[in-house]
Design a protein around this motif. Sequence first.
Motif, short mmCIF file in Angstrom:
data_model
loop_
_atom_site.label_atom_id
_atom_site.label_comp_id
_atom_site.label_asym_id
_atom_site.label_seq_id
_atom_site.Cartn_x
_atom_site.Cartn_y
_atom_site.Cartn_z
N SER A 1 -38.42 -27.33 -0.19
CA SER A 1 -36.98 -27.11 -0.01
C SER A 1 -36.71 -25.72 0.55
O SER A 1 -35.87 -25.55 1.45
CB SER A 1 -36.24 -27.29 -1.34
OG SER A 1 -36.34 -28.63 -1.79
N ALA B 1 -42.60 -34.62 2.39
CA ALA B 1 -41.19 -34.64 2.77
C ALA B 1 -40.41 -35.57 1.85
O ALA B 1 -39.21 -35.39 1.64
CB ALA B 1 -41.02 -35.07 4.22
N ARG C 1 -38.29 -32.79 7.15
CA ARG C 1 -37.02 -32.71 6.42
C ARG C 1 -35.91 -32.16 7.31
O ARG C 1 -34.78 -32.64 7.28
CB ARG C 1 -37.17 -31.82 5.17
CG ARG C 1 -37.87 -32.52 4.01
CD ARG C 1 -37.65 -31.76 2.72
NE ARG C 1 -38.34 -32.39 1.60
CZ ARG C 1 -38.23 -31.98 0.33
NH1 ARG C 1 -37.48 -30.93 0.05
NH2 ARG C 1 -38.88 -32.60 -0.62
N THR D 1 -37.87 -25.55 4.17
CA THR D 1 -36.93 -26.27 5.03
C THR D 1 -35.69 -25.43 5.29
O THR D 1 -35.18 -25.37 6.42
CB THR D 1 -36.53 -27.61 4.40
OG1 THR D 1 -37.71 -28.38 4.14
CG2 THR D 1 -35.61 -28.40 5.32
N SER E 1 -41.67 -29.68 5.84
CA SER E 1 -40.39 -29.00 6.08
C SER E 1 -39.85 -29.36 7.46
O SER E 1 -38.63 -29.50 7.64
CB SER E 1 -40.55 -27.49 5.93
OG SER E 1 -41.49 -26.97 6.84
N ILE F 1 -36.52 -39.15 2.69
CA ILE F 1 -36.34 -38.31 3.87
C ILE F 1 -37.07 -38.92 5.07
O ILE F 1 -36.53 -38.97 6.18
CB ILE F 1 -36.86 -36.89 3.61
CG1 ILE F 1 -36.01 -36.19 2.55
CG2 ILE F 1 -36.89 -36.08 4.90
CD1 ILE F 1 -34.59 -35.96 2.96
#
Length: 223
Positions: A85, A146, A124, A88, A121, A150
């Motif tokens: 997260s 991911a 995503r 990303t 990432s 997603i």
Amino acid sequence: MAMGLPEQKTLVKIAADEAYLEGMLELPSHVTGLILFAHGSGSSRLSPRNNYVASVLRDAGLGTLLLDLLTPGEDRHYETRFDISLLTRRLELALTWIRQLPSPLATLPVGLFGASTGAASALRLAALMPGIVGAVVSRGGRADMAGADILRQVRAPTLLLVGGLDDVVIELNKAAYEQMQCERQLHIVPDATHLFEEAGALENVAQLATEWFLKHLAPAKKS
């Protein structure tokens, strides 16, 4: 259409939370697109493998931005390296920065090249920004990280490159491939291990990535 710009090599700093991320932006003359690199765990913008791939992309008329998604302090922590997260979010900040560059750079079609956890990432972000990310290439990537939800949302054409001797990552990429619904290809590079260190393996990766980006990158849509 290629843009007639002078060759550039610029060290850039992109604001991220309370820190700055360093990156190297390199543009060939007559650039046709820009590839943003998402490095894997424990790697950086100085990765010799990604820099080699980037040089091949530039020879084909594609600009490159190799960026440290983590600060030196963050990179010392194992947990942070695998915080998809966070990675990303940092990649999103970099892409937003690209879209704010002076014209005509801001309108170049953009692709993402992800390695290891960086591939997760990249995928995503592709799901998050379907009108901006034109294509994705994963090198020995953990696309599975991911997340299945997603992966089903990704619309950008995606090329998954895995070494033929990288058994575990092959199976993880096969599982991710089955979840995806976009145009996609899983390519096994024969006799290559995870880092593609064997003779000719990385050259193969660079050529396949270049062909994929040139085929699929189209003029970016206006947001």
